[in-house]
Write a protein that holds these residues in place. Structure first.
Motif, PDB file in Angstrom:
ATOM      1  N   TYR A   1       0.836  -1.201   0.000  1.00  0.00           N
ATOM      2  CA  TYR A   1       0.000   0.000   0.000  1.00  0.00           C
ATOM      3  C   TYR A   1       0.878   1.261   0.000  1.00  0.00           C
ATOM      4  O   TYR A   1       0.653   2.193  -0.774  1.00  0.00           O
ATOM      5  N   SER A   2       1.900   1.291   0.844  1.00  0.00           N
ATOM      6  CA  SER A   2       2.767   2.476   0.938  1.00  0.00           C
ATOM      7  C   SER A   2       3.615   2.649  -0.319  1.00  0.00           C
ATOM      8  O   SER A   2       3.951   3.778  -0.695  1.00  0.00           O
ATOM      9  N   ALA A   3       3.958   1.536  -0.984  1.00  0.00           N
ATOM     10  CA  ALA A   3       4.766   1.626  -2.204  1.00  0.00           C
ATOM     11  C   ALA A   3       4.018   2.388  -3.289  1.00  0.00           C
ATOM     12  O   ALA A   3       4.597   3.242  -3.982  1.00  0.00           O
ATOM     13  N   VAL A   4       2.741   2.105  -3.452  1.00  0.00           N
ATOM     14  CA  VAL A   4       1.936   2.800  -4.455  1.00  0.00           C
ATOM     15  C   VAL A   4       1.833   4.286  -4.116  1.00  0.00           C
ATOM     16  O   VAL A   4       1.986   5.156  -4.976  1.00  0.00           O
ATOM     17  N   LYS A   5       1.586   4.598  -2.847  1.00  0.00           N
ATOM     18  CA  LYS A   5       1.478   5.987  -2.418  1.00  0.00           C
ATOM     19  C   LYS A   5       2.797   6.739  -2.620  1.00  0.00           C
ATOM     20  O   LYS A   5       2.827   7.903  -3.035  1.00  0.00           O
ATOM     21  N   GLU A   6       3.898   6.079  -2.323  1.00  0.00           N
ATOM     22  CA  GLU A   6       5.214   6.708  -2.470  1.00  0.00           C
ATOM     23  C   GLU A   6       5.500   7.031  -3.933  1.00  0.00           C
ATOM     24  O   GLU A   6       5.996   8.117  -4.260  1.00  0.00           O
ATOM     25  N   LYS A   7       5.204   6.090  -4.843  1.00  0.00           N
ATOM     26  CA  LYS A   7       5.429   6.322  -6.271  1.00  0.00           C
ATOM     27  C   LYS A   7       4.590   7.494  -6.772  1.00  0.00           C
ATOM     28  O   LYS A   7       5.048   8.285  -7.610  1.00  0.00           O
ATOM     29  N   LYS A   8       3.368   7.614  -6.261  1.00  0.00           N
ATOM     30  CA  LYS A   8       2.513   8.719  -6.683  1.00  0.00           C
ATOM     31  C   LYS A   8       3.093  10.057  -6.227  1.00  0.00           C
ATOM     32  O   LYS A   8       3.095  11.044  -6.982  1.00  0.00           O
ATOM     33  N   MET A   9       3.593  10.105  -5.008  1.00  0.00           N
ATOM     34  CA  MET A   9       4.195  11.344  -4.504  1.00  0.00           C
ATOM     35  C   MET A   9       5.444  11.715  -5.295  1.00  0.00           C
ATOM     36  O   MET A   9       5.688  12.896  -5.585  1.00  0.00           O
ATOM     37  N   GLN A  10       6.247  10.720  -5.660  1.00  0.00           N
ATOM     38  CA  GLN A  10       7.442  10.977  -6.456  1.00  0.00           C
ATOM     39  C   GLN A  10       7.070  11.544  -7.825  1.00  0.00           C
ATOM     40  O   GLN A  10       7.756  12.420  -8.358  1.00  0.00           O
ATOM     41  N   TRP A  11       5.970  11.045  -8.390  1.00  0.00           N
ATOM     42  CA  TRP A  11       5.498  11.566  -9.667  1.00  0.00           C
ATOM     43  C   TRP A  11       5.063  13.018  -9.519  1.00  0.00           C
ATOM     44  O   TRP A  11       5.356  13.860 -10.370  1.00  0.00           O
ATOM     45  N   GLN A  12       4.367  13.350  -8.438  1.00  0.00           N
ATOM     46  CA  GLN A  12       3.898  14.717  -8.216  1.00  0.00           C
ATOM     47  C   GLN A  12       5.077  15.676  -8.066  1.00  0.00           C
ATOM     48  O   GLN A  12       5.054  16.816  -8.563  1.00  0.00           O
ATOM     49  N   ILE A  13       6.144  15.224  -7.375  1.00  0.00           N
ATOM     50  CA  ILE A  13       7.354  16.048  -7.233  1.00  0.00           C
ATOM     51  C   ILE A  13       7.984  16.305  -8.605  1.00  0.00           C
ATOM     52  O   ILE A  13       8.379  17.430  -8.935  1.00  0.00           O
ATOM     53  N   ALA A  14       8.086  15.227  -9.416  1.00  0.00           N
ATOM     54  CA  ALA A  14       8.673  15.355 -10.753  1.00  0.00           C
ATOM     55  C   ALA A  14       7.845  16.291 -11.626  1.00  0.00           C
ATOM     56  O   ALA A  14       8.387  17.060 -12.432  1.00  0.00           O
TER      57      ALA A  14
END
Length: 441
Positions: free
Chosen positions: A334-347
């Motif tokens: 669950y946290s892996a998906v959330k983390e990837k989404k946040m990294q995309w938002q930063i990019a």
């Protein structure tokens, strides 16, 4: 004072002797323009050869991603077992006609068992791995763009070293001319000292002036040597460079009206695209996988020995489909998906920022060029005035109506103005070629 002159001469002689020794192992190569240097560096520098390997590696990763979409695998195994003591089983005696409620002891199986098994299988629908194919293609584009950025950085560094060398070479000429002037002044002062017209202190000051200029010349020679070694390193020390272009070639203004370079924008756009694909891939990794499964088995059974001539061979096989799904119930998934989404938002935010930054950087290149040329024009005016002042002071000193210290100060000011012009010319050339290099990409 003579001791100082001797030390200086020994230092200069040592430098001259060492230069050919250091160049014995290198082929001498002459360059007329910066463009020739850039082309040669691209042929020799190991970074560019490594770029080809990086491209091949990215292509291998793309092919691997395609293969992983199907994930073909063929597990195979072989084993032989000696059942020294077979397990005893108890079954109802009624099966063999015995009384109800009683059991009969039997031993099932054969002692020698040889088994061969092969199980071909592959994924039919694996959305998580299929999404990695797009990611690998984007990664190829990212690496190709990153290599262009690395090439731009190398060219920018070469631009700096190139104009350092041209500047030092021209400064050396200027100092050489001023050494001749200092010698002329020293001769004039010595003649007046012999005539009893000046003090010994004036002779000393004129000689100090000459030594100072000779030391400055020596330092410039060392600087040229250091910069040439730095430049040779871009050629992996396979050639000793000699630059034949004059810094005076840049004493004119080019009409540079456009700067364009979108490498960094593309860098962050591809980075954002990869982050988005990573996020979507992590989501799809949670989905079920439909795969083809099969198994082909051969078994040899005997009570005499392994693979006895009278043994029995049996085989059992199956083919089918398998749907597997690991439920996304763990915290890590669950946290892996959330983390990837946040990294995309930063990019995504970085893309918006660097679009504006890139516009500013490109426009600043033109401003820097205009600034450098404006400074050159002002320094040339100052040089003309300082040279005029020196000539008047020299004439006045010859007429014995001016003190030596003012003449030496005038020469120092003239030298400084001449060196400032050379430095400004290097700045013009550097900024001009920085725009040209920038527009290559």
């Amino acid at each position: 004072m003579k001791k100082l002159v001797n030390i200086h001469k020994q230092k200069l002689l040592l430098t001259i002797l060492l230069l050919p020794i250091m160049g014995w192992s290198q082929e001498t190569k002459e360059f007329l323009t910066l463009e020739e240097v850039l082309v040669f560096a691209k042929e020799k520098k190991v970074n560019f050869r490594n770029d080809i390997i990086q491209q091949n590696l990215a292509e291998l990763n793309r092919k691997t991603a395609i293969g992983n979409a199907f994930n073909p695998r063929i597990p195979a195994s072989a084993q032989i077992i000696d059942n020294m003591n077979l397990q005893t089983n108890y079954i109802p005696a009624e099966v063999f006609g015995g009384s109800p409620g009683s059991f009969r002891k039997i031993t099932m199986g054969l002692q020698y068992v040889g088994t061969f098994s092969i199980q071909p299988q592959f994924d039919i629908i694996n959305l998580g791995n299929i999404s990695r194919i797009k990611l690998s293609k984007t990664n190829q584009e990212f690496i190709a763009n990153q290599q262009k950025i690395n090439e731009w950085n190398i060219y920018d560094q070469l631009n700096g070293v190139y104009f350092n060398i041209l500047s030092f070479q021209e400064q050396k000429k200027v100092v050489d001319e001023n050494i001749d002037i200092a010698k002329q002044i020293l001769t004039l002062v010595n003649n007046r000292f012999e005539e009893g017209l000046v003090r010994k202190q004036d002779v000393n000051e004129a000689e100090v002036n000459l030594i100072r200029l000779q030391d400055q010349l020596s330092q410039l020679q060392f600087n040229i040597q250091i910069q040439q070694q730095n430049l040779a390193l871009f050629f992996e020390n396979e050639a000793s460079p000699i630059l034949n272009q004059s810094i005076r070639d840049f004493d004119r203004k080019k009409m540079l009206t456009e700067t364009r370079n979108d490498l960094w924008i593309k860098h962050y756009e591809l980075k954002e695209k990869m982050a988005e694909q990573e996020w979507k891939s992590s989501q799809k990794q949670q989905l079920p996988v439909l795969g083809f499964v099969s198994s082909f088995n051969w078994q040899n059974l005997s009570n005499q020995s392994f693979f006895h001539s009278n043994s029995n061979w049996i085989n059992f096989n199956y083919v089918g489909l398998r749907l597997s799904w690991e439920l996304p119930t763990t915290v890590l998934k669950y946290s892996a998906v959330k983390e990837k989404k946040m990294q995309w938002q930063i990019a995504e935010n970085e893309v918006n920022h660097f679009i504006r930054e890139n516009e500013t950087r490109n426009s600043n290149l033109l401003v820097e060029y205009e600034k450098a040329f404006s400074q050159l024009e002002n320094y040339k005016k100052i040089q003309t005035l300082k040279e005029g002042t020196y000539q008047k002071y020299f004439d006045q000193y010859q007429e014995n109506i001016l003190s030596l210290d003012k003449l030496l100060t005038a020469q120092t000011d003239m030298l400084l103005s001449q060196l400032n012009v050379v430095t400004a010319l290097a700045g013009v050339g550097f900024n001009e070629n920085k725009i040209i290099i920038n527009n290559k990409f």
